[in-house]
Every structure is written in C-alpha cells, then in structure tokens.
Design an enzyme around this catalytic site. Structure first.
Site, PDB file in Angstrom:
ATOM      1  N   GLU A  84      -8.154 133.529 -60.349  1.00 53.49           N
ATOM      2  CA  GLU A  84      -7.115 133.343 -61.382  1.00 53.49           C
ATOM      3  C   GLU A  84      -7.534 133.891 -62.747  1.00 53.49           C
ATOM      4  O   GLU A  84      -8.588 133.522 -63.268  1.00 53.49           O
ATOM      5  CB  GLU A  84      -6.793 131.846 -61.506  1.00 53.49           C
ATOM      6  CG  GLU A  84      -5.643 131.575 -62.458  1.00 53.49           C
ATOM      7  CD  GLU A  84      -5.268 130.083 -62.526  1.00 53.49           C
ATOM      8  OE1 GLU A  84      -5.452 129.355 -61.533  1.00 53.49           O
ATOM      9  OE2 GLU A  84      -4.791 129.660 -63.590  1.00 53.49           O
ATOM     10  N   LYS A 268      -5.880 119.723 -62.601  1.00 48.03           N
ATOM     11  CA  LYS A 268      -6.060 121.049 -61.981  1.00 48.03           C
ATOM     12  C   LYS A 268      -6.747 121.973 -62.996  1.00 48.03           C
ATOM     13  O   LYS A 268      -7.612 122.771 -62.654  1.00 48.03           O
ATOM     14  CB  LYS A 268      -4.703 121.601 -61.536  1.00 48.03           C
ATOM     15  CG  LYS A 268      -4.772 122.839 -60.660  1.00 48.03           C
ATOM     16  CD  LYS A 268      -4.735 124.132 -61.435  1.00 48.03           C
ATOM     17  CE  LYS A 268      -4.732 125.344 -60.500  1.00 48.03           C
ATOM     18  NZ  LYS A 268      -4.751 126.611 -61.222  1.00 48.03           N
ATOM     19  N   ASP A 284     -19.689 122.917 -51.586  1.00 48.33           N
ATOM     20  CA  ASP A 284     -18.487 122.550 -50.834  1.00 48.33           C
ATOM     21  C   ASP A 284     -17.381 122.132 -51.814  1.00 48.33           C
ATOM     22  O   ASP A 284     -17.358 121.000 -52.296  1.00 48.33           O
ATOM     23  CB  ASP A 284     -18.860 121.401 -49.886  1.00 48.33           C
ATOM     24  CG  ASP A 284     -17.708 120.945 -49.014  1.00 48.33           C
ATOM     25  OD1 ASP A 284     -16.545 121.302 -49.300  1.00 48.33           O
ATOM     26  OD2 ASP A 284     -17.971 120.210 -48.033  1.00 48.33           O
ATOM     27  N   HIS A 382      -2.252 134.885 -70.500  1.00 42.92           N
ATOM     28  CA  HIS A 382      -2.211 135.295 -69.095  1.00 42.92           C
ATOM     29  C   HIS A 382      -1.668 136.706 -68.934  1.00 42.92           C
ATOM     30  O   HIS A 382      -1.942 137.359 -67.952  1.00 42.92           O
ATOM     31  CB  HIS A 382      -1.277 134.353 -68.313  1.00 42.92           C
ATOM     32  CG  HIS A 382      -1.978 133.162 -67.748  1.00 42.92           C
ATOM     33  ND1 HIS A 382      -1.612 132.595 -66.559  1.00 42.92           N
ATOM     34  CD2 HIS A 382      -3.010 132.440 -68.180  1.00 42.92           C
ATOM     35  CE1 HIS A 382      -2.394 131.561 -66.303  1.00 42.92           C
ATOM     36  NE2 HIS A 382      -3.242 131.449 -67.284  1.00 42.92           N
TER      37      HIS A 382
HETATM   38  C1  MEV Z   1      -3.358 126.707 -64.759  1.00 43.71           C
HETATM   39  O1  MEV Z   1      -4.201 127.176 -63.740  1.00 43.71           O
HETATM   40  C2  MEV Z   1      -3.924 125.446 -65.356  1.00 43.71           C
HETATM   41  C3  MEV Z   1      -3.045 124.756 -66.387  1.00 43.71           C
HETATM   42  O2  MEV Z   1      -1.754 124.504 -65.820  1.00 43.71           O
HETATM   43  C4  MEV Z   1      -3.725 123.450 -66.735  1.00 43.71           C
HETATM   44  C5  MEV Z   1      -2.878 122.552 -67.599  1.00 43.71           C
HETATM   45  O3  MEV Z   1      -1.649 122.611 -67.524  1.00 43.71           O
HETATM   46  O4  MEV Z   1      -3.503 121.746 -68.328  1.00 43.71           O
HETATM   47  C6  MEV Z   1      -2.821 125.615 -67.609  1.00 43.71           C
END
Ligand code: MEV
Length: 433
Positions: A84, A268, A284, A382
C-alpha cells in the site's frame, strides 16, 4: 550490526532502489549478501517448496525502509514489506515529528505465551483443578523436556492455570493454560508440542478427555508499549495551526474510542505500521493481527487500541499497548534471506526489542493517518503513488509511468481508462516523432 545508525537520512526517496540499498548498507554495515537479498528473488523455489505445500512459484512485494525513528534514544531504520502506498512515507513523516521531542519511548513485557489444553467429560471439575495444580512441577518438567533449546536460552514453561467453563454449546469443559517464556522465539511450535506432551498427564489428573491442545494467539501477557509526545509546532501544516491540528486529532481519536466502525479503520491504520515489519522480518502476521483485534475488544466492546491526549504543556501525547508475539529465531525469520537482512538492518538484539520497534511503527502510522484525516484528508498524499499504480496497471513501462501519472493528476482523472488513453497518446507521439 546496525548500532550507531543515524535514521535521519534526508531525501532517500530521491534515489533509485539500488542507490537506496547502498545508502542503507553504508548506514547499517549490512554485508554484501544481505544487501543483495533486499533486491529480491532470493528465496528461491527450492527453499519455498520446503516451506509450504503445493508451491507453484514465488510472490513478490515491495521492500521499503522507514526513516527517522528514534526509540529509547537509539535510531532505527525500519524495514517494511507492504503493497500500500503512503505507509512507509507516513510512518517516516510521523517519526520525524516525534524526533524533535526525543522520539518514542518503548517497553515490552516478558515473552510469555499461553498454550491451551481443553478437557471434557471431567467428572469433578473442582477436584480436577486441585489435582492439576498439585502437579504443576511435574507438568512443567514434562513440558520443558519438549524444548530443551528454549530452556537452554533461559526460557521454558513457567506455570499452569486452570479455567472452568460450566456451560458451552456442548456442555461443561475445563481449559488448562500453560504459560511459557519463549525468549527470542515466537514459540508456536514449542508451545504446541508442550501442550500435546502434557495432555496425557492432565487426562490422568482430571479423569477427563483432552481435546484441543494449541497455543492461544491472544498473547496478552506478551505486550509491547510505545509512548510519544509531539509539539504543536511540529503539527502545523498548510496554514493550520498546530494546536488546532491537535484538537482535530483528539476528535479523530474520540471517534475511534466510541464507534467500533471507526475503531476498526483506526486500528487498521495502526496495523499498517506493524504488519509490514512483521512480514519483512518473516514473522506470523496473522497471529499478530488476531491477537491485536482480540485485545482491542478486551473490555467487551471493540475500541481504539491507541490512546491520545493533550498534556498540561499542550503537547499531543500518544500511547499504544498491544500483544506482539514476534521472534528473531526460528521459522521464516532465519530461513528467508530477506527476513534475515531485515533483522540485520534493525539490529535488534531480542524479540522484545523487535516488538518495541513494531509497536512504535504502529503508533507512528496511527499518528500519520489521523493527522492527514484531520487536515487535508488522505487522498492528496495517496494520489501520486496511486496514479503511478494505475499507470503501471494500464501497461506503462517504468520510463512512461511518471508522465502518465502526472497527466492523470493534472486532469484530476486518476482512472484506468484515462491511463490507457494517455499511454496510447504518449506512444503515438513517440512513434510519430
Ligand atoms: C488506510 O490504509 C488507513 C487509514 O484508513 C487509517 C485511518 O483511517 O485511521 C487511513
């Protein structure tokens, strides 16, 4: 290796991958073999064929280096394997902000994993509990006989706990926990062997039948913690005052505290920093992911894994504690030449130190994501890498990618169809010229 590293490598992104490898090797004292391993194509089909079943080939991912990290007063260059865009840049950017106020402070708990043995059809669970606990020394000795190397390294089984479940969809059961200090190993194999070895003793002591004998991925005794303190000045950007950015970040954090839908994405973003280090070092990542999200639900409600607040001096302060079952010996950590090189770049001397690096990378990624979301949004950062990916997917060659990506950005049309059109036009132009 890698002690005395300066992780503040300015403009690393301006170089090509070969020059970057040389720069990292110079900084960390990496051997030529390890440096070559970073370039890829080093695992080899034969080795891969011994790692998993039905191997048909190898699968590659980009290997990047996050810069600027200072952890407990020492600089680290952090290897990250991930597909990513913006993760490596985001973590490096946050680490740079943290650097101005001394970087990250990290700690780790003892590397204790939990093995579980499920006992069913136990005639008297209270008597069984007493009998099992009465045999603790024998159980530990039997367990340790399975992994003399772990014992030789100062680890091994430490204690036994008994948990009783009076009801389940199938009826009552007992679950015995074997607590094992895994030292520098992740420990799954050793713990599983120990659980299998003591199961007959547990059956005899309880009068029941052993069913599952397996490690738990909720490694809640093996946690690592990161702390960071950021000055408002470091957060000022694009005309938004740093104190205002802190206010917005605290609202972003509050959102993740109260709402599981947001907490999942927020967490995430934390794992965006952790998983790439786990993958790079041959650990892992499914185990770490499973443990982290179960940990995030430990109050009974899924919530933010990180905690952010403003201190009395107006600094933004962040804290993150999560279970981190990682190793630096055994498994793919030593079999995969690129994983070995990743560990050499880090120069970590223990699994606990690797866990500290991971948790700091997670907190840095979290900060980078929240800062972007609370200000300009994440799309701007991005865009350029995303456009490059679309250009590549449309069939652009390495020499064409930058032009096609820029044309898509300029026309605010970052789409496969636009990439194809620009590519066709570029090639047409070159043929006619
Ligand atoms: C994208 O990979 C991760 C984000 O969505 C984390 C977040 O929203 O805090 C940008």
């Amino acid at each position: 290796m890698a002690s005395g590293v300066n992780s503040r490598i300015e403009g690393l992104y301006r170089h090509n991958p070969e020059e970057r490898r040389r720069r990292i090797a110079d900084e960390t004292g990496l051997t030529a073999t390890a440096t070559d391993a970073l370039a890829g194509c080093v695992l080899g089909q034969e080795r891969a064929d011994k790692m998993i079943e039905n191997v048909v080939g190898l699968y590659e991912l980009p290997f990047g280096i996050a810069t600027n990290f200072t952890i407990n007063g020492r600089d680290y260059l952090i290897p990250m394997v991930v597909e990513e865009p913006s993760i490596v840049a985001g973590a490096s950017y946050a680490a740079r902000m943290a650097r101005a106020t001394g970087g990250f402070i990290a700690t780790h708990a003892e590397p204790v994993m939990i093995g579980q043995i499920q006992l069913i059809e136990v005639p008297d669970s209270r008597a069984a509990e007493a009998a099992i606990l009465g045999q603790t020394i024998e159980l530990i000795e039997r367990a340790n006989a399975q992994s003399m190397s772990m014992v030789a390294r100062g680890g091994g089984a430490r204690s036994v706990e008994v948990h009783r479940f009076d009801s389940s969809p199938m009826g009552p059961m007992m679950v015995v926990h074997l607590l094992v200090d895994c030292r520098d190993a992740m420990g799954a194999n050793a713990v599983n062997s120990m659980c299998e070895a003591i199961a007959p003793l547990l059956e005899a002591a309880s009068g029941g039948r052993a069913m599952l004998r397996i490690l738990s991925n909720l490694a809640d005794k093996r946690t690592a913690t990161a702390r960071v303190r950021i000055a408002a000045d470091a957060l000022t950007r694009d005309g938004i005052d740093g104190h205002e950015v802190i206010e917005r970040i605290l609202w972003a954090h509050a959102f993740a505290v109260v709402d599981p839908y947001r907490a999942t994405t927020h967490n995430k973003g934390i794992m965006n920093g952790i998983d790439p280090v786990i993958v790079a070092t041959g650990n892992d990542w499914r185990a770490v992911e499973a443990g982290a999200h179960a940990w995030a639900s430990r109050s009974g409600r899924y919530t933010s894994m990180s905690h952010w607040y403003r201190d009395a001096h107006g600094f933004l302060c962040g804290e993150l504690t999560i279970p981190l079952a990682v190793g630096i010996v055994g498994g793919a950590t030593r079999v995969h030449p690129a994983a070995r090189a990743a560990l050499d770049i880090l120069g970590v001397r223990s699994a606990g130190e690797l866990a500290e690096v991971c948790v700091c990378a997670g907190l840095a990624s979290n900060l980078a994501a929240m800062r972007a979301l609370a200000t300009e949004g994440i799309q701007r950062g991005h865009m350029s890498l995303h456009a490059r990916q679309i250009a590549l997917a449309a069939g652009a060659e390495a020499t064409e990618v930058a032009t096609i990506a820029q044309q898509m950005i300029d026309t605010a049309s970052i789409k496969p169809a636009a990439a194809e059109q620009f590519l066709a036009a570029l090639r047409n132009c070159l043929t006619e010229a």
